[in-house]
Design an enzyme around this catalytic site. Structure first.
Site, PDB file in Angstrom:
ATOM      1  N   ASP A   1      37.553  62.420  25.152  1.00 22.44           N
ATOM      2  CA  ASP A   1      37.891  62.094  26.543  1.00 22.44           C
ATOM      3  C   ASP A   1      38.446  60.680  26.570  1.00 22.44           C
ATOM      4  O   ASP A   1      37.699  59.706  26.537  1.00 22.44           O
ATOM      5  CB  ASP A   1      36.646  62.212  27.429  1.00 22.44           C
ATOM      6  CG  ASP A   1      36.931  61.879  28.896  1.00 22.44           C
ATOM      7  OD1 ASP A   1      38.006  61.299  29.184  1.00 22.44           O
ATOM      8  OD2 ASP A   1      36.081  62.192  29.751  1.00 22.44           O
TER       9      ASP A   1
ATOM     10  N   HIS B   1      29.381  51.932  40.272  1.00 25.94           N
ATOM     11  CA  HIS B   1      30.108  53.060  40.879  1.00 25.94           C
ATOM     12  C   HIS B   1      29.168  54.195  41.299  1.00 25.94           C
ATOM     13  O   HIS B   1      29.580  55.115  41.995  1.00 25.94           O
ATOM     14  CB  HIS B   1      31.138  53.629  39.897  1.00 25.94           C
ATOM     15  CG  HIS B   1      32.190  52.637  39.498  1.00 25.94           C
ATOM     16  ND1 HIS B   1      33.005  52.023  40.422  1.00 25.94           N
ATOM     17  CD2 HIS B   1      32.553  52.137  38.274  1.00 25.94           C
ATOM     18  CE1 HIS B   1      33.829  51.191  39.786  1.00 25.94           C
ATOM     19  NE2 HIS B   1      33.568  51.236  38.483  1.00 25.94           N
TER      20      HIS B   1
ATOM     21  N   ASP C   1      33.271  42.474  38.380  1.00 24.64           N
ATOM     22  CA  ASP C   1      33.886  43.537  37.578  1.00 24.64           C
ATOM     23  C   ASP C   1      35.282  43.818  38.153  1.00 24.64           C
ATOM     24  O   ASP C   1      35.515  43.606  39.338  1.00 24.64           O
ATOM     25  CB  ASP C   1      33.011  44.798  37.668  1.00 24.64           C
ATOM     26  CG  ASP C   1      33.486  45.936  36.778  1.00 24.64           C
ATOM     27  OD1 ASP C   1      32.879  46.141  35.718  1.00 24.64           O
ATOM     28  OD2 ASP C   1      34.472  46.626  37.149  1.00 24.64           O
TER      29      ASP C   1
ATOM     30  N   HIS D   1      36.725  46.604  38.661  1.00 26.44           N
ATOM     31  CA  HIS D   1      36.791  47.800  39.499  1.00 26.44           C
ATOM     32  C   HIS D   1      35.981  47.588  40.779  1.00 26.44           C
ATOM     33  O   HIS D   1      35.019  46.817  40.781  1.00 26.44           O
ATOM     34  CB  HIS D   1      36.220  49.013  38.757  1.00 26.44           C
ATOM     35  CG  HIS D   1      36.936  49.347  37.482  1.00 26.44           C
ATOM     36  ND1 HIS D   1      36.497  48.909  36.247  1.00 26.44           N
ATOM     37  CD2 HIS D   1      38.065  50.068  37.257  1.00 26.44           C
ATOM     38  CE1 HIS D   1      37.325  49.357  35.312  1.00 26.44           C
ATOM     39  NE2 HIS D   1      38.293  50.051  35.890  1.00 26.44           N
TER      40      HIS D   1
ATOM     41  N   ASP E   1      35.446  43.408  32.422  1.00 17.93           N
ATOM     42  CA  ASP E   1      36.775  44.013  32.321  1.00 17.93           C
ATOM     43  C   ASP E   1      37.770  43.236  33.180  1.00 17.93           C
ATOM     44  O   ASP E   1      38.962  43.521  33.171  1.00 17.93           O
ATOM     45  CB  ASP E   1      36.729  45.502  32.716  1.00 17.93           C
ATOM     46  CG  ASP E   1      35.840  45.777  33.911  1.00 17.93           C
ATOM     47  OD1 ASP E   1      35.485  44.818  34.633  1.00 17.93           O
ATOM     48  OD2 ASP E   1      35.500  46.957  34.127  1.00 17.93           O
TER      49      ASP E   1
ATOM     50  N   TYR F   1      35.455  46.067  28.220  1.00 12.52           N
ATOM     51  CA  TYR F   1      35.751  47.038  27.170  1.00 12.52           C
ATOM     52  C   TYR F   1      36.515  46.462  25.994  1.00 12.52           C
ATOM     53  O   TYR F   1      36.776  47.164  25.024  1.00 12.52           O
ATOM     54  CB  TYR F   1      36.496  48.235  27.798  1.00 12.52           C
ATOM     55  CG  TYR F   1      35.707  48.763  28.969  1.00 12.52           C
ATOM     56  CD1 TYR F   1      34.537  49.496  28.758  1.00 12.52           C
ATOM     57  CD2 TYR F   1      36.052  48.449  30.287  1.00 12.52           C
ATOM     58  CE1 TYR F   1      33.753  49.930  29.824  1.00 12.52           C
ATOM     59  CE2 TYR F   1      35.280  48.878  31.360  1.00 12.52           C
ATOM     60  CZ  TYR F   1      34.125  49.616  31.115  1.00 12.52           C
ATOM     61  OH  TYR F   1      33.340  50.029  32.172  1.00 12.52           O
TER      62      TYR F   1
END
Ligand code: X5A
Ligand code: ZN
Length: 714
Positions: free
Chosen positions: A20, A147, A184, A186, A277, A317
């Site tokens: 994935d 999230h 972060d 996101h 990230d 990451y």
């Protein structure tokens, strides 16, 4: 008081078992890379190590409980926590099938255990901080949390670690105001949904957004999502509409958006959704902020909530970037000064647009944002006479003896300047050692003085300094300053008879400049005039707070009255002092509390704490000899890295304070881009604007400039 590091190696167990491409970046090495680097740097050893425990069913239920519908028809989906529990016994096929029901999620047989440890780690950290066992800390966890929603896993997140910690801090510790800073890259939509109507949790998130074209593609990630009901104004979204945001953009967002609201909110605890990230090199974020930026973000948050900061890992990451950024965060939590930021401190247009639209969306709910944008910005630059740009700050000037060589293209993470940490962090050089001072054990009261002949030579231009008491004080100050310039001491405080404060400060500036400081920031409070024979060469930025009126005689000579209200003082620090200071990038800071400075201890402490973010913490505070031992003590402790006392609920700025700030901003923002909070007719204001515009480049403007300078001539 100490820094906790919460971890458990079981959290390396969960991993992707099938192919994935979206999920493969969330891998066990993220934790081991961060931890190994912390050990290598000796940082782990300086922390209080806590082994993570599993969160209980009840604790998970603080956030992940089914709605109050006891008579749930059999058709309704099983309770979320039980659903995750059952993944422990599923085979690979079933795990994959279940994972597909969520967006960007993989389950592993160890997921339930790991996710309970991740949530439990946050609880332990909050307990350690709120019981006073430590001042602050970091939980290194997998899976991440921000999230995750009441009944849904999302974006690699299973349980919402930070949200559970916030709910626990409210429920078990009775807190009423918790700030969550989600740096972060996101949008932590999970946290937003969980607290959107709750005024006791202020949630701030910046995130890659690209006008909605970036994951998770939500309309409610935009700046106009501000919470609802009682929670209006307690959700703060700062969407980045371009990639490549860097140090200047992040610091500007803190100074002009997050911190004004945070001071007004006056949190009792700061939780950080610490995803990395958002750092340079990360494949998800595509941003440009260097690891040192996280030292600055951390340090800026440490002035809130009495320094009670709990950071929990979210994303990140790029293993190298992640490891360095984690080290920067932990090092700063431990009280080490933040390394200077590299690169030109010029926020980009897109960042300014985002910051301004978030400010506009929040303005109805926050008095710290009101008034500011209603006063027209003066648009005539006629009264300032720029003396040129500051000289380029080359990596490793005389103050940095171990300059790194020009770096290979891939080593963007190299420190521009690898100065060994000074052996003494803070020195107190009062005229007579004061036994009543309350100081941390390793703060040294300086005995030494500069040589008599040398002191006299430096004093010679100033008749007033010929007096014995003045010379004694000057000798001690020069000795401390030399220790700082030689790198043996990081910072300190010195005292001088009030009547010779200006002359003593002048000598300190001259000595600093002649002994290796490339750029010296002088923040002079009270009645202190710029030394008349100070060269106008852009090496000294003189900022006087306490003048009669706001004037910018040049971009390096700025005066403003001392604000009368706490709100005005905060505006002045966040809206003027720090933007100028970050834009100037000094390698030495002098802050002088001169005659009639009128600063109360907590205000002086806050100023010192925030200036400590500049010049690698190389800050010398000059006090009047008859200052109270309390003032000397609080400044020494803050320079040493202790949190300043919280100012409490902040008053509104007075209209005069706001006027002065707006006027100076209008005068100075064409040259000092960190002052900008909104777009103005810039091309017209600043004909050279194109030249000072940031050049998009992965290596940063300074490095390119340097490379250019070394290009062999034909
Ligand atoms: C915690 C975190 C990112 C998910 C990205 C999915 N999640 N494309 O960084
Ligand atoms: Zn992320």
């Amino acid at each position: 008081m100490g820094t906790a590091l919460v971890y458990h190696e079981d959290m390396t167990a969960t991993r992707l078992l099938w192919d994935d491409p979206e999920c493969e970046i969330e891998r066990p090495e993220r934790l081991t890379a961060a931890l190994d680097r912390l050990r290598q740097r000796g940082l782990e050893q300086r922390c209080l190590r806590l082994s993570a425990r599993e969160a209980s069913k009840e604790e998970l239920g603080l956030v992940h409980s089914d709605p109050a519908s006891p008579a749930c028809p059999s058709a309704c989906s099983p309770e979320y926590v039980s659903l995750v529990r059952k993944t422990q016994v599923l085979g690979e096929e079933e795990l994959q099938a279940l994972s597909r029901q969520f967006d960007a999620i993989y389950f592993h047989p160890s997921t339930f255990h790991c996710a309970r440890l991740a949530a439990g780690a946050g609880l332990q950290l909050v307990d350690a901080v709120l019981t006073g066992a430590v001042q602050n800390g970091l939980a290194l966890v997998r899976p991440p949390g921000h999230h995750s929603q009441r009944a849904a896993a999302n974006g690699f997140c299973v349980f919402n670690n930070v949200a559970i910690a916030a709910a626990h801090a409210k429920q078990k510790h009775g807190l009423h105001r918790i700030l969550i800073v989600d740096w972060d890259v996101h949008h932590g939509q999970g946290i937003q949904y969980l607290f959107e109507d709750d005024p006791s949790v202020l949630y701030f998130s910046w995130h890659r957004y690209e006008h909605g074209r970036f994951w998770p593609f939500l309309r409610e990630s935009d700046a106009d999502a501000v919470g609802r009901g009682q929670g209006l104004g307690f959700t703060v979204n700062l969407p980045w509409n371009q990639v490549g945001m860097g140090n200047a953009d992040y610091v500007a967002a803190f100074l002009h958006l997050l911190l004004p609201l945070a001071f007004e909110f006056d949190p009792e605890l700061v939780l950080v959704s610490a995803g990395f990230d958002s750092a340079i090199g990360d494949p998800e974020g595509q941003m440009q902020a260097t690891p040192e930026c996280f030292a600055h973000l951390t340090q800026l948050l440490q002035v809130l909530a009495g320094g009670r900061v709990c950071a929990m890992l979210e994303g990140g990451y790029h293993l190298e970037s992640l490891a360095e950024s984690v080290c920067m965060t932990v090092q700063t939590l431990l009280g080490d000064p933040a390394p200077p930021l590299s690169g030109p401190m010029v926020p980009c247009q897109s960042a300014l647009e985002s910051i301004q639209s978030a400010r506009a969306a929040q303005a109805p709910y926050w008095k710290s944002l009101q008034l500011q944008d209603v006063t027209p910005v003066p648009t005539s630059p006629s009264t300032h006479s720029p003396e040129g740009r500051p000289p380029p700050l080359l990596p490793g000037g005389p103050m940095c003896k171990a300059a790194a060589p020009a770096s290979a293209p891939s080593s963007f993470l190299d420190q521009p300047c690898l100065c060994p940490a000074p052996s003494v962090r803070t020195t107190v050089a009062l005229t007579a050692p004061d036994t009543t001072l309350v100081l941390p054990p390793d703060v040294i009261q300086q005995e030494g003085s500069a040589l008599r002949e040398e002191t006299e030579a430096w004093a010679r231009p100033h008749e007033s300094l010929a007096r014995e008491e003045a010379l004694t004080a000057l000798g001690k100050l020069l000795y401390l300053l030399d220790g700082m310039l030689d790198g043996q001491v990081n910072n300190g405080i010195a005292a001088t008879p009030a009547s010779v404060a200006a002359a003593t400060l002048d000598v300190a500036i001259q000595r600093g400049l002649s002994h290796g400081a490339q750029r010296l920031l002088c923040v002079a409070l009270g009645q202190l005039d710029r030394p008349p024979d100070l060269a106008h060469d852009g090496r000294t930025l003189w900022l006087n707070i306490g003048g009669k009126e706001a004037t910018a005689l040049s971009m390096f000579h700025v005066c403003t009255p001392l604000p009368v209200m706490t709100g005005g003082f905060l505006n002045c620090i966040l809206g003027l002092v720090l933007p100028l200071a970050y834009g100037f990038q000094p390698d030495l800071v002098l802050v002088a509390l001169g005659p009639g400075h009128g600063l109360q201890g907590p205000h002086a402490a806050l100023l010192a704490a925030m200036l400590r973010g500049l010049a690698g913490g190389r800050v010398l505070a000059l006090l009047e000899e008859d200052s109270t031992p309390q003032l000397a003590g609080i400044l020494a402790r803050v320079l040493h890295g202790e949190a300043p006392p919280s100012l409490g609920p902040s008053s509104m700025a007075s209209p005069e304070d706001v006027q002065a700030l707006m006027y100076l901003r209008g005068q100075l923002q064409p040259q000092w881009k960190m002052l900008q909070v909104r777009l103005i007719a810039e091309a017209w204001l600043c004909p050279g604007a194109r030249l000072c515009r940031r050049v998009p480049s992965s290596s940063g403007g300074l490095k390119s400039a340097k490379v250019g300078a070394f290009t062999p001539q034909k």
